[in-house]
Design an enzyme around this catalytic site. Sequence first.
Site, PDB file in Angstrom:
ATOM      1  CG  ASP A 195      34.300  56.992  19.570  1.00  0.00           C
ATOM      2  OD1 ASP A 195      34.341  58.073  19.300  1.00  0.00           O
ATOM      3  OD2 ASP A 195      33.040  57.596  19.985  1.00  0.00           O
ATOM      4  CG  HIS A 365      31.473  58.637  22.648  1.00  0.00           C
ATOM      5  ND1 HIS A 365      31.606  59.202  21.497  1.00  0.00           N
ATOM      6  CD2 HIS A 365      30.900  60.258  22.398  1.00  0.00           C
ATOM      7  CE1 HIS A 365      30.795  60.327  20.618  1.00  0.00           C
ATOM      8  NE2 HIS A 365      30.501  60.987  21.327  1.00  0.00           N
TER       9      HIS A 365
END
Lengths: 552, 552
Positions: A195, A365
Amino acid sequence: MAKNRSRLSIIPLGGVGEIGKNMTLYWYGNDMIIVDAGLKFPDEDMLGIDIVIPDITFLVENRDKIRGIFLTHGHEDHIGGLPYVLREINVPVYSTRLTLGLVEHKLREHGLNDSAKLIAIDGNSNIQIGDFTISAFYVNHSIPDTVGFAIETPEGVVIHTGDFKFDQTPVDGRQADVHKLAAWGAKGVLALVGDSTNAERPGYTPSELSVGAKIDEIIAQAPGRVIMSTFASNIHRLQLMIRAAEKYGRRVAVVGRSMVNNIQTSLQLGYLEAMPETLIDADDVNKLDPSKLVILSTGSQGEPMSALTRMARAAHRKIEIVPGDTVVLASSPIPGNEKYVARTIDQLFRAGANVIYRGVHASGHGSQEELKWMLQLVRPKYFLPVHGEFRMQRTHADLAIQLGVDPDHIFITELGDVVEFEDGRARLGGKVPAGTVMIDGLGVGDVGNIVLRDRKLLSQDGILVVVVTLSKATGHILSGPDIISRGFVYVRESEALLDEANKLVETTLAKLVSDNVSEWSSLKTAVRDTLGRYLFEQTRRRPMILPIIMEA
Amino acid sequence: MAKNRSRLSIIPLGGVGEIGKNMTLYWYGNDMIIVDAGLKFPDEDMLGIDIVIPDITFLVENRDKIRGIFLTHGHEDHIGGLPYVLREINVPVYSTRLTLGLVEHKLREHGLNDSAKLIAIDGNSNIQIGDFTISAFYVNHSIPDTVGFAIETPEGVVIHTGDFKFDQTPVDGRQADVHKLAAWGAKGVLALVGDSTNAERPGYTPSELSVGAKIDEIIAQAPGRVIMSTFASNIHRLQLMIRAAEKYGRRVAVVGRSMVNNIQTSLQLGYLEAMPETLIDADDVNKLDPSKLVILSTGSQGEPMSALTRMARAAHRKIEIVPGDTVVLASSPIPGNEKYVARTIDQLFRAGANVIYRGVHASGHGSQEELKWMLQLVRPKYFLPVHGEFRMQRTHADLAIQLGVDPDHIFITELGDVVEFEDGRARLGGKVPAGTVMIDGLGVGDVGNIVLRDRKLLSQDGILVVVVTLSKATGHILSGPDIISRGFVYVRESEALLDEANKLVETTLAKLVSDNVSEWSSLKTAVRDTLGRYLFEQTRRRPMILPIIMEA
């Protein structure tokens, strides 16, 4: 591309060079598995488009090889494309319980819940499919029950992180499975598929715990009602809000369809806890002492039809903003939504609320230091930064290089790139069909570039329809020209301009007729060119011109 | 509102409740002066609109009272509306030399340079107009020669800050006139009209000097060409770039029309310095050793037609991005431009450039601590936070309250609010016509809500034109129905749908004719409703439907 014997291919079909519509294909021998099936929201130049999904041509061509779809978590950019995929390829869907709960709801809306085969997994599951063994590991993210996948193949193990952060003090107490990651790293990992969303952000992403402290403080100090909005799927944050409300003896009402649904699902499945008396019906909010109430609401992105936005513009059926209200936007604007969010905040302020719109958010994130931790724990031989626009992938790649990954072992892929692993070596091996499918209403892929170009033109300067009937016998004008305009000028203000335009069409046609030009295409082109030039001179605008020539 | 004897009115006609199109009217007795005449860029729902200016109805109604327009500085949001104002009301325009240089250029484009009367002032000027005495004071901002105005009136002095920051180490060495502000404060200031742009930002805005250090470092370390983009009007920053280029023995080429123009004007007027050999023609960039070159370019906001954006997508006539190039975006994205900027950065990275897009910028607007300094120095009795959206005005008001301004002495105004000062007391005294005028091409205000609504509809789902000819004698269909679609569906993919639609219109009309319905309005409504319903069922879209019924 038909055969793939004793070779592992990793093919990103979504989520690279972009944020959203995440989808990655893993292929070994005669078996394919898909990780995630997301949607994204249209770019500003995709006028009228509702959502965008990956082009799944390659999946449809290979439907006999596809064994299953593995979902990392329940966000739209990971599950929103699923109904469109399942409609073409009905294979089992594997994920954690909460994710499947949200998926079920979505499939019901698409009438697919009976046909779909949903298989619940957890952090201990090992799914054997052909030469693949897929095991889930927990990570932290802004929705519970988020996992990444370790995909064992004859070529080695691939760690697919999915969206993640490392939260040392998560709301549900379940930390990321760092020991598993470390164990794989120690054994040797072929590739990390990671990611990149926050790759540009230095440092660490704060724990959700810090958001909890802020929520507690706000509720403790608020003199009246507290209206809190956040992403409807951020169950952790909703849990923090409910906890704080209970601590200070407040009841909680929930407004906004998606939030009501998500809270119901999470309560049923045990991902959210509330005392029996805490949650009250939204119809009862005006019966309670304002200082005893917290309202949880959708609309933290300023979405025009959301509950909070309707409250802000005094258009909500049940709740009106009054001075003394404290409104919290526990979120940060997604790029592109800044103006909508700002408008909502201004309207709330004008209505007299105290609006708190900064500092009550932590990203889901990981930032640069967490991305380095992941690279460090896993120590991959090869690295594919995914889930990000190009500069994020590039920056993530630079981090990997800093940590000692060989630059030649890093693949910054585009949609449809095939990264092939064979005998321990990787290379870029061509491309499969991939891209973007636009969904407009019920239409999947029926809006293409021509339609979008027309919408763009129409949106800029509108359209003029010029209708004229010519005599079949003589070619002379029998009726018209009539000019009908939409989106060009306000007709009452521009009568003179349109009268002139009318005369111009008339003389243009008369001249062509007297020159014996009678092909309709020539007549139409002449009308379009002459009128277009005239209007541009007069207005500096270029409306679409649609000549309609009839014969009678 | 016709008389205003021995009373001061301050009327914001632009720049409150919004960012942009700044304009404030000061009125005492029989005299009015205007401060600034800006434009703003259209909101995302103003489809096809080029720019937006203030509604000047009230100025036109009072044109005999207006004595002059005072401009604080040369940015578009302060001077961009000037041509439209001067076309209606030709009064003298007062400002500093650089601002007038930029204004001249603009007026030339509008063919107004002969009629306009431009009067240069500086930090020592005192202009006497009726009962007003207007004196300029220097402030720091992201363009040189920026001033605020002290407007002396029989009611007291009003300090109009214009856009400002306090830069202790400005590029041109000219600090803000803090001593003048302090002196007015000591004598007593009736009202402060203050810039709220950065009212939400805590702390101090960094000096432009810090940007200079960063620019120097980048040029010192760059192995090849350095392409630097910033706002074309940020002459200070362009000066820093030229200085750094000269320090490291690099030549400088300039690309992008607005930057070329601004640099020429600034060089001519002495606001920018470069050694004679430094600036080279953009045609010669490829003749030079890349390590000896700096290119200054427009496009720091990702504007689709700008020089940098064209370079990024390999569409610039003279300059192609190659690996080894260092590209600097010395700016931060204006809200709404984030996606364009991101796209440009990604394209530059893909082309192989090293892209530096963070940390080479300092705002031109003071942050909270500087706003407090201004309030502290001036110590106003009354306070009008302007130049900002509502939440910024509100936050600026809160700062003033912290500094001891009486909350009842603060006016958070909307467009057209009249704040009246009489005998040392202020009150909100009604409203004058004010608002937004949209400019589309040459049309000023000829696009209204109906046109915008049509553009919106057209942009979402396109248009279907249904043409049918009925017999004058029998009412039966002679030809058609023909359906022409634009922006609805890609016709080749949807033939069946359009065929069905055709048949539906035919049967609908046939039924009406057999029922002896013959009013065209009824026939059109029936076609629109039936077809609209059918298409919505089939596609969940609502195209505009334009029935055209002819008789023959």
